[in-house]
Design an enzyme around this catalytic site. Structure first.
Site, PDB file in Angstrom:
ATOM      1  N   HIS A  62      41.817  53.877  34.291  1.00  0.00           N
ATOM      2  CA  HIS A  62      42.019  53.321  35.629  1.00  0.00           C
ATOM      3  C   HIS A  62      42.742  54.370  36.462  1.00  0.00           C
ATOM      4  O   HIS A  62      43.915  54.670  36.209  1.00  0.00           O
ATOM      5  CB  HIS A  62      42.840  52.030  35.556  1.00  0.00           C
ATOM      6  CG  HIS A  62      42.182  50.956  34.754  1.00  0.00           C
ATOM      7  ND1 HIS A  62      41.336  50.013  35.314  1.00  0.00           N
ATOM      8  CD2 HIS A  62      42.221  50.680  33.427  1.00  0.00           C
ATOM      9  CE1 HIS A  62      40.892  49.210  34.369  1.00  0.00           C
ATOM     10  NE2 HIS A  62      41.414  49.588  33.219  1.00  0.00           N
ATOM     11  N   ASN A  79      37.752  48.626  39.248  1.00  0.00           N
ATOM     12  CA  ASN A  79      38.601  47.627  39.920  1.00  0.00           C
ATOM     13  C   ASN A  79      39.445  48.336  40.979  1.00  0.00           C
ATOM     14  O   ASN A  79      40.638  48.583  40.815  1.00  0.00           O
ATOM     15  CB  ASN A  79      39.447  46.829  38.921  1.00  0.00           C
ATOM     16  CG  ASN A  79      40.139  47.686  37.888  1.00  0.00           C
ATOM     17  OD1 ASN A  79      39.804  48.857  37.701  1.00  0.00           O
ATOM     18  ND2 ASN A  79      41.121  47.121  37.230  1.00  0.00           N
ATOM     19  N   ASP A  98      35.289  45.270  34.910  1.00  0.00           N
ATOM     20  CA  ASP A  98      36.488  45.383  34.077  1.00  0.00           C
ATOM     21  C   ASP A  98      37.690  44.707  34.724  1.00  0.00           C
ATOM     22  O   ASP A  98      37.849  44.710  35.934  1.00  0.00           O
ATOM     23  CB  ASP A  98      36.810  46.859  33.836  1.00  0.00           C
ATOM     24  CG  ASP A  98      37.927  47.029  32.836  1.00  0.00           C
ATOM     25  OD1 ASP A  98      37.684  46.768  31.657  1.00  0.00           O
ATOM     26  OD2 ASP A  98      39.043  47.389  33.251  1.00  0.00           O
ATOM     27  N   ASN A 118      46.457  43.747  28.251  1.00  0.00           N
ATOM     28  CA  ASN A 118      45.325  42.832  28.280  1.00  0.00           C
ATOM     29  C   ASN A 118      44.105  43.548  27.701  1.00  0.00           C
ATOM     30  O   ASN A 118      43.610  44.488  28.335  1.00  0.00           O
ATOM     31  CB  ASN A 118      45.056  42.395  29.726  1.00  0.00           C
ATOM     32  CG  ASN A 118      44.051  41.273  29.817  1.00  0.00           C
ATOM     33  OD1 ASN A 118      43.621  40.742  28.823  1.00  0.00           O
ATOM     34  ND2 ASN A 118      43.664  40.916  31.043  1.00  0.00           N
ATOM     35  N   ASP A 138      42.254  53.013  27.930  1.00  0.00           N
ATOM     36  CA  ASP A 138      42.532  51.949  28.899  1.00  0.00           C
ATOM     37  C   ASP A 138      43.801  52.290  29.686  1.00  0.00           C
ATOM     38  O   ASP A 138      44.661  51.435  29.924  1.00  0.00           O
ATOM     39  CB  ASP A 138      42.663  50.589  28.217  1.00  0.00           C
ATOM     40  CG  ASP A 138      42.650  49.416  29.196  1.00  0.00           C
ATOM     41  OD1 ASP A 138      42.372  49.642  30.393  1.00  0.00           O
ATOM     42  OD2 ASP A 138      42.941  48.284  28.775  1.00  0.00           O
ATOM     43  N   HIS A 172      50.941  51.302  36.544  1.00  0.00           N
ATOM     44  CA  HIS A 172      51.550  50.361  37.479  1.00  0.00           C
ATOM     45  C   HIS A 172      52.890  50.927  37.944  1.00  0.00           C
ATOM     46  O   HIS A 172      53.528  51.700  37.221  1.00  0.00           O
ATOM     47  CB  HIS A 172      51.796  48.995  36.827  1.00  0.00           C
ATOM     48  CG  HIS A 172      50.560  48.286  36.390  1.00  0.00           C
ATOM     49  ND1 HIS A 172      49.653  47.763  37.275  1.00  0.00           N
ATOM     50  CD2 HIS A 172      50.080  48.009  35.148  1.00  0.00           C
ATOM     51  CE1 HIS A 172      48.661  47.195  36.607  1.00  0.00           C
ATOM     52  NE2 HIS A 172      48.893  47.330  35.321  1.00  0.00           N
TER      53      HIS A 172
END
Length: 382
Positions: free
Chosen positions: A58, A90, A148, A253, A280, A284
């Protein structure tokens, strides 16, 4: 002018051999003998491997630059030994049309320091229901399709996606989570959605890749689907191999699992049921993480975590780890074969020091976000 890398253990033909390798113009060249003006670099007996490939990261841009940017995320990838990463969709705007995908591609062209291959969404707006994207319009510029983070919740919509992708030879990436079930039983939520998507994969014959498999039941389901001939591959993450819910209280997750699940993932790797390791990588901000955001950064620690866990502790051959982190993920998405360092290939090379011992310091990570539960962990290999 060529650069000769000498005194290295080089991954060729599925094993490591002592030797040298020559690079010219960004590509691996026929070795021959160094000539005047060529550069010779002694690698001190370290391992030289094809660049790592991550099919699940991500990078958060466009839309969420406070978490990560293409520049910082690819810098973290380079530091972790990755020369190709595949970015999840996303984003804001979601890459559901050539125009919205174009915003991401422009940032990649401008800022990326490693190769970035994007995914398109499966549904418009990544809503998991309703209208499918125009797969044909997006296919030339993406490596696959995923919703995703939430997965396609409608079985009918997912069935239509499989039907279309089967006709066009495209790959669907599955975040397996039944979101009606996950609030009260995430194990069941993953297992139900895994079985549903495996059935659709076998029924339509479209390529399916299951992201972050984390339960022993899901591993068993993948194994059975492969025995039945379904065109399915799957990945596990370093953190689902390293931690259990008893050793770490940290929100991801899918969530961290039981020791028996970790054992099943490792056994799945040994048996070839698990095809790839993917990070993954989910950055954040500190505030978002404190408020309960799920995920961790992982690009800079992945190789060392997996080498320590799988090779040092479990006795897995280094050649198998290289396959899991480079050759196989490249093959899953139809990227350049990373199975050997042959003349003519892009010189995507990583030098690995297996004797290095180091302690993770989250503050020194190149990622913009520092949400790493490996902080303070001593690892092997760098």
């Amino acid at each position: 002018m060529k650069t000769f890398y000498t005194n290295a253990k080089i991954f060729r033909n599925g094993r490591f051999e002592p030797g040298l390798i020559a690079v010219e113009g960004g590509r691996i060249a026929a070795a021959g003998e160094p000539r005047p003006g060529d550069r010779v670099v002694d690698l001190g007996g370290r391992h030289l491997v094809p660049g790592l490939v991550d099919v699940h990261v991500h990078l958060r841009e466009p839309g969420f630059p406070q978490k990560e940017t293409i520049a910082t995320g690819t810098a973290a990838a380079a530091r972790g030994g990755y020369t190709t990463v595949c970015s999840m969709p996303n984003l804001n705007p979601a890459p559901d049309t050539p125009a919205t995908l174009g915003e991401q591609l422009e940032i990649i062209r401008r800022d990326a320091v490693v190769r970035v291959k994007p995914y398109g969404t499966i549904t418009m707006g990544q809503r998991g229901c309703g209208e499918l994207v125009d797969f044909a319009a997006l296919a030339p510029q993406v490596v696959g399709f995923s919703d995703d983070g939430r997965g396609v919740q409608s079985a009918a919509v997912m069935a239509k996606a499989f039907a279309v992708c089967s006709q066009r030879g495209l790959t669907l990436m599955s975040h397996a989570e039944d979101m009606d079930v996950s609030p009260w039983d995430y194990r069941l939520a993953e297992n139900l959605e895994t079985v549903r998507n495996l059935h659709l994969c076998g029924y339509y014959g479209a390529r399916l890749h299951l992201c972050h498999v984390s339960t022993k039941e899901a591993v068993e389901a993948v194994q059975q689907a492969k025995w039945a001939g379904a065109p399915v591959t799957c990945e596990v993450t370093p953190h689902h191999l390293w931690f259990t819910r008893d050793t770490l209280d940290y929100r991801v997750n899918p969530p961290l699992r039981e020791a028996a699940d970790v054992e099943a993932l490792v056994e799945g790797i040994r048996l070839g049921v698990v095809d790839a390791i993917a990070t993954d990588h989910a950055p954040h901000t500190a505030g978002e993480k404190a408020a309960g955001a799920a995920g961790m950064v992982g690009l800079e620690t992945a190789f060392a975590v997996c080498y320590t866990k799988l090779c040092v502790q479990q006795g897995l051959p280094l050649a198998r780890l290289q396959e899991l982190m480079s050759t196989a993920p490249a093959a899953i998405l139809g990227l350049e074969n990373k199975g050997g360092l042959a003349p003519g290939m892009d010189a995507d090379l990583v030098l690995v020091d297996l004797h290095a011992r180091w302690t993770v310091d989250a503050a020194r990570l190149h990622s913009k976000s520092k949400n790493s539960p490996y902080h303070g962990q001593e690892l092997r290999g760098q």
